[in-house]
Write a protein that holds these residues in place. Structure first.
Motif, PDB file in Angstrom:
ATOM      1  N   HIS A  97       0.826  -1.203   0.000  1.00 40.00           N
ATOM      2  CA  HIS A  97       0.000   0.000   0.000  1.00 40.00           C
ATOM      3  C   HIS A  97       0.866   1.261   0.000  1.00 40.00           C
ATOM      4  CE1 HIS A  97      -3.931  -1.813   0.259  1.00 40.00           C
ATOM      5  NE2 HIS A  97      -3.539  -2.591   1.269  1.00 40.00           N
ATOM      6  N   THR A  98       1.946   1.260   0.767  1.00 38.07           N
ATOM      7  CA  THR A  98       2.845   2.414   0.836  1.00 38.07           C
ATOM      8  C   THR A  98       3.492   2.670  -0.526  1.00 38.07           C
ATOM      9  OG1 THR A  98       3.319   1.864   3.140  1.00 38.07           O
ATOM     10  CG2 THR A  98       4.827   3.393   2.045  1.00 38.07           C
ATOM     11  N   ILE A  99       3.936   1.637  -1.155  1.00 42.73           N
ATOM     12  CA  ILE A  99       4.566   1.778  -2.478  1.00 42.73           C
ATOM     13  C   ILE A  99       3.548   2.297  -3.482  1.00 42.73           C
ATOM     14  CG2 ILE A  99       5.545   0.472  -4.408  1.00 42.73           C
ATOM     15  CD1 ILE A  99       6.911  -1.305  -2.316  1.00 42.73           C
ATOM     16  N   ALA A 100       2.324   1.788  -3.423  1.00 37.70           N
ATOM     17  CA  ALA A 100       1.294   2.231  -4.364  1.00 37.70           C
ATOM     18  C   ALA A 100       0.973   3.706  -4.145  1.00 37.70           C
ATOM     19  CB  ALA A 100       0.044   1.386  -4.209  1.00 37.70           C
ATOM     20  N   GLU A 101       0.920   4.164  -2.871  1.00 34.81           N
ATOM     21  CA  GLU A 101       0.626   5.572  -2.588  1.00 34.81           C
ATOM     22  C   GLU A 101       1.737   6.485  -3.085  1.00 34.81           C
ATOM     23  OE1 GLU A 101       0.004   5.742   1.589  1.00 34.81           O
ATOM     24  OE2 GLU A 101      -1.902   4.679   1.504  1.00 34.81           O
ATOM     25  N   LYS A 102       2.992   6.067  -2.869  1.00 29.54           N
ATOM     26  CA  LYS A 102       4.120   6.919  -3.257  1.00 29.54           C
ATOM     27  C   LYS A 102       4.396   6.840  -4.765  1.00 29.54           C
ATOM     28  CE  LYS A 102       6.493   6.868   1.147  1.00 29.54           C
ATOM     29  NZ  LYS A 102       7.705   6.509   1.862  1.00 29.54           N
ATOM     30  N   ALA A 103       4.226   5.691  -5.339  1.00 28.02           N
ATOM     31  CA  ALA A 103       4.569   5.509  -6.750  1.00 28.02           C
ATOM     32  C   ALA A 103       3.452   5.944  -7.679  1.00 28.02           C
ATOM     33  CB  ALA A 103       4.915   4.051  -7.016  1.00 28.02           C
ATOM     34  N   GLY A 104       2.235   6.041  -7.203  1.00 32.84           N
ATOM     35  CA  GLY A 104       1.096   6.410  -8.045  1.00 32.84           C
ATOM     36  C   GLY A 104       1.295   7.714  -8.789  1.00 32.84           C
ATOM     37  N   PRO A 105       1.571   8.836  -8.083  1.00 32.80           N
ATOM     38  CA  PRO A 105       1.780  10.102  -8.798  1.00 32.80           C
ATOM     39  C   PRO A 105       3.005  10.060  -9.719  1.00 32.80           C
ATOM     40  CG  PRO A 105       1.407  10.512  -6.449  1.00 32.80           C
ATOM     41  CD  PRO A 105       1.523   9.026  -6.644  1.00 32.80           C
ATOM     42  N   ALA A 106       4.052   9.383  -9.282  1.00 34.80           N
ATOM     43  CA  ALA A 106       5.253   9.291 -10.120  1.00 34.80           C
ATOM     44  C   ALA A 106       4.949   8.511 -11.400  1.00 34.80           C
ATOM     45  CB  ALA A 106       6.388   8.628  -9.344  1.00 34.80           C
ATOM     46  N   LEU A 107       4.195   7.434 -11.278  1.00 35.58           N
ATOM     47  CA  LEU A 107       3.828   6.657 -12.460  1.00 35.58           C
ATOM     48  C   LEU A 107       2.930   7.462 -13.393  1.00 35.58           C
ATOM     49  CD1 LEU A 107       3.120   3.133 -10.923  1.00 35.58           C
ATOM     50  CD2 LEU A 107       5.034   3.791 -12.368  1.00 35.58           C
ATOM     51  N   GLU A 108       2.016   8.237 -12.831  1.00 33.23           N
ATOM     52  CA  GLU A 108       1.131   9.065 -13.658  1.00 33.23           C
ATOM     53  C   GLU A 108       1.940  10.118 -14.406  1.00 33.23           C
ATOM     54  OE1 GLU A 108      -2.257  10.125 -15.479  1.00 33.23           O
ATOM     55  OE2 GLU A 108      -2.013   8.431 -14.133  1.00 33.23           O
ATOM     56  N   GLY A 132       5.132   9.928 -15.178  1.00 30.01           N
ATOM     57  CA  GLY A 132       5.933   9.217 -16.179  1.00 30.01           C
ATOM     58  C   GLY A 132       5.109   8.852 -17.402  1.00 30.01           C
ATOM     59  N   ARG A 133       3.852   8.463 -17.168  1.00 23.65           N
ATOM     60  CA  ARG A 133       2.977   8.123 -18.291  1.00 23.65           C
ATOM     61  C   ARG A 133       2.694   9.347 -19.148  1.00 23.65           C
ATOM     62  NH1 ARG A 133      -2.058   8.305 -19.891  1.00 23.65           N
ATOM     63  NH2 ARG A 133      -2.807   9.367 -18.040  1.00 23.65           N
ATOM     64  N   GLU A 134       2.420  10.486 -18.496  1.00 21.13           N
ATOM     65  CA  GLU A 134       2.166  11.724 -19.248  1.00 21.13           C
ATOM     66  C   GLU A 134       3.400  12.152 -20.038  1.00 21.13           C
ATOM     67  OE1 GLU A 134       0.929  14.457 -16.286  1.00 21.13           O
ATOM     68  OE2 GLU A 134      -1.019  13.511 -15.978  1.00 21.13           O
ATOM     69  N   THR A 135       4.572  12.032 -19.429  1.00 22.17           N
ATOM     70  CA  THR A 135       5.827  12.387 -20.114  1.00 22.17           C
ATOM     71  C   THR A 135       6.063  11.468 -21.309  1.00 22.17           C
ATOM     72  OG1 THR A 135       6.724  13.093 -17.992  1.00 22.17           O
ATOM     73  CG2 THR A 135       8.297  12.755 -19.777  1.00 22.17           C
ATOM     74  N   ALA A 136       5.817  10.184 -21.115  1.00 25.22           N
ATOM     75  CA  ALA A 136       6.025   9.235 -22.201  1.00 25.22           C
ATOM     76  C   ALA A 136       5.070   9.509 -23.358  1.00 25.22           C
ATOM     77  CB  ALA A 136       5.848   7.807 -21.692  1.00 25.22           C
ATOM     78  N   VAL A 137       3.814   9.866 -23.058  1.00 24.20           N
ATOM     79  CA  VAL A 137       2.853  10.167 -24.113  1.00 24.20           C
ATOM     80  C   VAL A 137       3.284  11.419 -24.879  1.00 24.20           C
ATOM     81  CG1 VAL A 137       0.476  10.931 -24.520  1.00 24.20           C
ATOM     82  CG2 VAL A 137       0.920   9.001 -23.010  1.00 24.20           C
ATOM     83  N   ALA A 138       3.759  12.450 -24.162  1.00 30.27           N
ATOM     84  CA  ALA A 138       4.204  13.680 -24.823  1.00 30.27           C
ATOM     85  C   ALA A 138       5.417  13.414 -25.717  1.00 30.27           C
ATOM     86  CB  ALA A 138       4.532  14.738 -23.774  1.00 30.27           C
TER      87      ALA A 138
END
Length: 168
Positions: free
Chosen positions: A33-44, A46-52
């Motif tokens: 749960h801790t990893i999901a909370e901390k990594a969620g915004p970072a993954l989002e 990263g996804r936006e950067t990759a799409v751009a």
């Protein structure tokens, strides 16, 4: 007796595995749960950067694709004509005769390189024969083969000087 002892050991190992699982499972769940909370915004992010970046690369590729395709078509046409000529030379005449007319007309004409070499060889041979003929005409008479003079018959003196074999 050994069966009951083995069964007892197996039961003890299974109980120990259950205890370990019960003790570790909550820790693993909280860590996930801790990893999901901390990594969620970072993954989002990263996804936006990759799409751009992907859209930027796609537009750059689309801009460069036109000239590159034209260069590729030109190279393919040049290589295709060279390969077509090479293949046309290797196709036997009896195979070309069996092809449909539309396809046979599209084949490049065979080069007559072999005939050109043959003709050049015949001209060179004829020139060589002419040169040899002219040399023979302008050369002096051929030499006659040397023959040694006949040896004279032995004279009496030579017969007297010759060693004689004893008679038995």
């Amino acid at each position: 007796m050994t069966r009951s002892r083995t069964a007892h050991v197996k039961d003890g190992l299974l109980d120990f595995a259950d205890d370990v699982r019960e003790a570790v499972a909550p820790r693993i769940e909280s860590a996930a749960h801790t990893i999901a909370e901390k990594a969620g915004p970072a993954l989002e992010h990263g996804r936006e950067t990759a799409v751009a970046r992907g859209s930027q690369l796609g537009s750059a590729i689309a801009d460069n694709a036109g000239p590159a395709l034209e260069r590729g078509r030109a190279k393919a046409a040049a290589r295709g004509s060279v390969l077509g000529e090479a293949l046309a030379e290797r196709i036997p005449d009896d195979v070309v005769d069996r092809l449909p007319e539309a396809l046979a007309q599209r084949l490049p004409k065979k080069k007559r390189r072999g005939r050109k070499v043959l003709l050049l060889g015949l001209v060179a041979a004829a020139a060589g024969a002419v040169v040899v003929g002219l040399r023979r005409q302008s050369a002096p008479a051929p030499y006659q083969q040397y023959t040694a003079p006949a040896t004279p018959a032995p004279s009496n003196r030579a017969a007297a000087d010759a060693p004689q074999e004893p008679t038995a």
